[in-house]
Design an enzyme around this catalytic site. Structure first.
Site, mmCIF file in Angstrom:
data_model
loop_
_atom_site.group_PDB
_atom_site.id
_atom_site.type_symbol
_atom_site.label_atom_id
_atom_site.label_comp_id
_atom_site.label_asym_id
_atom_site.label_seq_id
_atom_site.Cartn_x
_atom_site.Cartn_y
_atom_site.Cartn_z
ATOM 1 N N GLU A 154 0.848 -1.183 0.000
ATOM 2 C CA GLU A 154 0.000 0.000 0.000
ATOM 3 C C GLU A 154 0.883 1.232 0.000
ATOM 4 O O GLU A 154 1.920 1.270 0.645
ATOM 5 C CB GLU A 154 -0.909 0.006 1.231
ATOM 6 C CG GLU A 154 -1.999 -1.008 1.086
ATOM 7 C CD GLU A 154 -3.043 -0.883 2.179
ATOM 8 O OE1 GLU A 154 -3.272 0.223 2.681
ATOM 9 O OE2 GLU A 154 -3.615 -1.923 2.525
ATOM 10 N N LYS A 223 2.743 -16.721 -2.474
ATOM 11 C CA LYS A 223 2.152 -15.518 -1.880
ATOM 12 C C LYS A 223 2.151 -15.606 -0.351
ATOM 13 O O LYS A 223 2.633 -14.705 0.348
ATOM 14 C CB LYS A 223 0.727 -15.339 -2.404
ATOM 15 C CG LYS A 223 -0.058 -14.255 -1.720
ATOM 16 C CD LYS A 223 0.522 -12.880 -1.990
ATOM 17 C CE LYS A 223 -0.096 -11.856 -1.066
ATOM 18 N NZ LYS A 223 0.214 -10.492 -1.396
ATOM 19 N N GLY A 276 1.597 -4.012 10.900
ATOM 20 C CA GLY A 276 0.132 -4.009 10.912
ATOM 21 C C GLY A 276 -0.353 -4.101 9.481
ATOM 22 O O GLY A 276 0.344 -4.624 8.608
ATOM 23 N N CYS A 279 -2.709 -7.054 5.481
ATOM 24 C CA CYS A 279 -2.130 -8.264 4.858
ATOM 25 C C CYS A 279 -1.349 -9.141 5.825
ATOM 26 O O CYS A 279 -1.722 -10.298 6.034
ATOM 27 C CB CYS A 279 -1.244 -7.853 3.693
ATOM 28 S SG CYS A 279 -2.112 -6.860 2.489
HETATM 29 C C1 UGA Z 1 2.585 -6.286 2.299
HETATM 30 C C2 UGA Z 1 3.741 -6.831 1.442
HETATM 31 O O1 UGA Z 1 4.917 -6.047 1.653
HETATM 32 C C3 UGA Z 1 3.379 -6.820 -0.036
HETATM 33 O O2 UGA Z 1 4.415 -7.433 -0.803
HETATM 34 C C4 UGA Z 1 2.073 -7.618 -0.238
HETATM 35 O O3 UGA Z 1 1.644 -7.614 -1.580
HETATM 36 C C5 UGA Z 1 0.976 -7.000 0.623
HETATM 37 O O4 UGA Z 1 1.389 -7.033 2.007
HETATM 38 C C6 UGA Z 1 -0.278 -7.815 0.413
HETATM 39 O O5 UGA Z 1 -0.284 -8.996 0.762
HETATM 40 O O6 UGA Z 1 -1.214 -7.316 -0.223
HETATM 41 P P1 UGA Z 1 1.708 -3.842 2.947
HETATM 42 O O7 UGA Z 1 0.828 -4.544 3.925
HETATM 43 O O8 UGA Z 1 1.117 -2.808 2.074
HETATM 44 O O9 UGA Z 1 2.409 -4.908 1.957
HETATM 45 O O10 UGA Z 1 2.840 -3.115 3.771
HETATM 46 P P2 UGA Z 1 4.384 -3.307 4.074
HETATM 47 O O11 UGA Z 1 5.140 -2.216 3.434
HETATM 48 O O12 UGA Z 1 4.825 -4.670 3.783
HETATM 49 O O13 UGA Z 1 4.386 -3.059 5.651
HETATM 50 C C7 UGA Z 1 3.642 -3.909 6.538
HETATM 51 C C8 UGA Z 1 3.886 -3.510 7.966
HETATM 52 O O14 UGA Z 1 5.214 -3.837 8.363
HETATM 53 C C9 UGA Z 1 3.720 -2.025 8.257
HETATM 54 O O15 UGA Z 1 3.025 -1.870 9.475
HETATM 55 C C10 UGA Z 1 5.135 -1.501 8.371
HETATM 56 O O16 UGA Z 1 5.243 -0.383 9.206
HETATM 57 C C11 UGA Z 1 5.827 -2.724 8.966
HETATM 58 N N1 UGA Z 1 7.281 -2.776 8.682
HETATM 59 C C12 UGA Z 1 7.722 -2.933 7.407
HETATM 60 C C13 UGA Z 1 8.190 -2.739 9.728
HETATM 61 O O17 UGA Z 1 7.813 -2.631 10.912
HETATM 62 N N2 UGA Z 1 9.531 -2.854 9.436
HETATM 63 C C14 UGA Z 1 9.995 -2.985 8.173
HETATM 64 O O18 UGA Z 1 11.235 -3.077 7.990
HETATM 65 C C15 UGA Z 1 9.074 -3.034 7.137
#
Ligand code: UGA
Length: 469
Positions: A154, A223, A276, A279
Site C-alpha cells: 500500500e 504468496k 500491521g 495483509c
Molecule cells: C505487504 C507486502 O509487503 C506486499 O508485498 C504484499 O503484496 C501485501 O502485504 C499484500 O499482501 O497485499 P503492505 O501490507 O502494504 O504490503 O505493507 P508493508 O510495506 O509490507 O508493511 C507492513 C507492515 O510492516 C507495516 O506496518 C510496516 O510499518 C511494517 N514494517 C515494514 C516494519 O515494521 N519494518 C519494516 O522493515 C518493514
C-alpha cells in the site's frame, strides 16, 4: 488483450488501472453501484501514489466500470478475481466471495477463457474454483484457472505493479501460460519502460522483470510464504532490538552488520512498534491455518505473531517508564496509519497504541497526513486532531512517533523543541539519529538503541534498562 477485473477494492483498482495503462482494454467489475458511480465520476477511493493520474489518463479510454460480471467475462480473454478474502474467527481465509464470483463466471464461459485468482488465497483455491466453475455448467476444456499473486505494498502499489521484482504466474496448461505472458508482455519485454509517460523508475528496479511460471499450487504458496517470511523478518529484528535494549547495543548497527550480508539483505529489517495492515496479520494466520490443515504445525508463525504483539506492549511500557504516570498527560501522536504513505488504519499498531493510551487516561493530540478521517471512525471523540505536526506538539508532555511517514523524519527540531512542554520524543519508528536529537536538546527514546538523555531519570529506571524486566 481484453481483461475483466472483478472487485474494485485496493488490489482490483490498482491492477485494473495498471493493465489499462499497459495498453489492455479493461472492464472493472463491482456489485457496489455506489462505488461504480464514484469511479465513473472521477473519484479515487484510496490514497495511492500515481493512481489518480493513471485513472484520469485511462478513464473513458481503456478502462470502464461495470456491474455486469457475466457480460464482462464474455467479452474478455482473461478475468482476474480480486475480491476480498477476509479472515474468519478461526483465522482462515473466508473464500465465499471468491466462490460466488466463480459461480457467476461459469454461466459466461462461452469460448476459451482464462480465470485468474489475484486475491490472496490458500493453496488449492484454484482447484476449488475450477470445480465450482464446472459444477455450474462450464465445459472443462473451455477454460483454465491461473494463480497470479500480487506483491503490491500500500502506498507504492502502482510503482510495485509496474516495476515488480518478479511476476509469478501459476498455471496448469501452456495455453493458459501464453495468455498471461501476453498480459504481462509490455513489462517483460521492457517496452513499457521506454515510454515517455512511464511512471518514474524506483531505485533497485529489476528491468525487465522476470516472469516466473509455476504450478497453481506453488504460486498460491509463494504468496503466503512471501508475506509470512517478511513478517518473520520484522519480528526477528524486533526481537534482536529487545536484546539490544537489554545490553545497551544499537540495533541500527546490528542491522547494518547483518543486512550487508547479501543472503540476508537490508530491507524489511527496520525495527519498530510491530507490523500491521490488512495483509501481514491476516495472511500469517491464514497460512498457519492452511499448514495445520495440511498436517504441519507451523509454530514459528505463532512466535512471529507473539513477538509482534509484544513489541507494541514494550513500547507502551517505554512510554510509561519515561513519563512515570500517564493519567492526564497530554501526548502528541504523529502517525495513525499502519505505515507511511497510506490512509489505511487496518490493524494499525499506532491506532492500537492510541486506544491503550486513552484507556490510561492520556489526552491525545494526533496528526497524520492521510489517515485522520479514517481514524475518527474508530477512535473515541476525545482525541484532538491537528492540522500539522507542530500543532500536535504544542504544549505536549511528550511527542510519540508511531508511523514512518517521510515528513516526520524531516521536522524542524528547534521549532519542535520550543513547542513541546518538555523536550521528550519517544520514537517507535527510529526516524532520528539519537546524537542529533540530544544535540537539539531532546531526551530521545527509540527502539533497540540507547536513549539519548538530556535529563536525569531516577536511578535504575532508564527505559532501555527497565525494558529487560
Ligand atoms: C505487504 C507486502 O509487503 C506486499 O508485498 C504484499 O503484496 C501485501 O502485504 C499484500 O499482501 O497485499 P503492505 O501490507 O502494504 O504490503 O505493507 P508493508 O510495506 O509490507 O508493511 C507492513 C507492515 O510492516 C507495516 O506496518 C510496516 O510499518 C511494517 N514494517 C515494514 C516494519 O515494521 N519494518 C519494516 O522493515 C518493514
Amino acid at each position: 488483450m481484453r481483461i475483466a477485473v472483478v472487485g474494485s477494492g485496493y488490489v482490483g483498482l490498482v491492477t485494473g488501472t495498471c493493465f489499462a495503462d499497459l495498453g489492455h482494454d479493461v472492464v472493472l467489475v463491482d456489485n457496489d453501484e455506489q462505488k461504480l458511480a464514484e469511479l465513473r465520476a472521477g473519484n479515487v477511493p484510496i490514497h495511492e501514489r500515481f493512481l489518480p493520474e493513471l485513472l484520469a489518463r485511462q478513464r473513458d479510454n481503456r478502462i470502464r466500470f461495470s456491474g455486469d460480471l457475466q457480460a464482462a467475462v464474455r467479452e474478455c480473454d482473461a478475468t482476474f478475481i480480486a475480491v476480498g478474502t477476509p479472515a474468519t474467527d478461526r483465522g482462515e481465509a473466508d473464500l465465499s466471495y471468491v466462490e460466488s464470483v466463480a459461480r457467476e463466471i461459469a454461466g459466461a464461459v462461452d469460448s476459451y477463457k482464462v480465470v485468474v485468482e489475484k486475491s490472496t488465497v490458500p493453496v488449492y483455491t484454484s482447484q476449488w474454483i475450477r470445480t465450482v466453475v464446472i459444477r455450474n455448467g462450464a465445459n472443462p476444456s473451455s477454460f483454465d484457472i491461473a494463480s497470479n499473486p500480487e506483491f503490491l505494498r500500500e502506498g507504492t502499489a502502482v510503482t510495485d505493479f509496474l516495476y515488480p521484482d518478479r511476476i509469478v504466474v501459476g498455471v496448469e496448461s501452456e495455453r493458459c501460460a501464453e495468455v498471461l505472458r501476453k498480459v504481462y508482455e509490455p513489462l517483460t519485454s521492457g517496452a513499457y519502460y521506454n515510454r515517455a509517460d512511464a511512471i518514474p523508475r524506483p531505485d533497485r528496479a529489476q528491468i525487465p522483470p522476470r516472469l516466473i511460471i509455476t504450478s497453481t499450487k506453488s504460486a498460491e504458496l509463494i504468496k503466503h510464504a512471501s508475506n509470512a517470511f517478511l513478517a518473520m523478518k520484522i519480528s526477528f529484528i524486533n526481537a534482536v532490538a529487545s536484546i539490544c535494549e537489554s545490553v545497551g547495543a544499537n540495533v541500527q548497527q546490528v542491522c547494518d552488520g547483518i543486512g550487508t550480508d547479501s543472503r540476508i539483505g537490508p530491507r524489511f529489517l527496520n525495527p519498530g512498534i510491530g507490523y500491521g495492515g490488512s495483509c501481514f496479520p491476516k495472511d500469517l494466520m491464514a497460512f498457519r491455518a492452511v499448514a495445520k490443515e495440511c498436517g504441519y504445525d507451523f509454530r514459528l508463525l505463532d512466535e512471529v505473531f507473539r513477538i509482534n504483539e509484544d513489541q507494541r506492549h514494550r513500547f507502551l511500557r517505554k512510554v510509561r517508564s519515561v513519563l512515570w504516570t500517564l493519567r492526564g498527560k497530554r501526548l502528541s501522536v504523529l502517525g495513525l496509519a499502519f505505515k507511511g504513505g497510506t490512509d489505511d488504519i487496518r490493524e494499525s499498531p499506532a491506532i492500537l497504541l492510541v486506544q491503550e493510551l486513552l484507556r490510561e487516561g492520556c489526552h491525545i493530540c494526533a496528526y497524520d497526513p492521510a489517515a485522520m478521517e479514517r481514524a475518527k471512525e474508530v477512535l473515541n471523540s476525545s482525541v484532538e486532531y491537528t492540522a500539522g505536526p507542530y500543532e500536535a506538539a504544542t504544549g505536549a508532555d511528550a511527542l510519540l512517533i508511531l508511523t514512518e511517514w517521510e515528513e516526520f523524519a524531516a521536522l524542524d527540531l528547534d521549532r519542535l523543541r520550543k513547542l513541546l512542554k518538555y523536550p521528550i520524543v519517544i520514537d517507535g519508528r527510529n526516524l532520528y539519529d539519537p546524537a542529533t536529537m540530544s544535540a537539539h536538546g531532546f531526551s530521545y527514546y527509540s527502539v533497540g538503541r540507547p536513549a539519548a538523555l538530556t535529563e536525569d531519570l531516577p536511578a535504575g529506571i532508564r527505559p532501555d534498562k527497565r525494558e529487560h524486566s
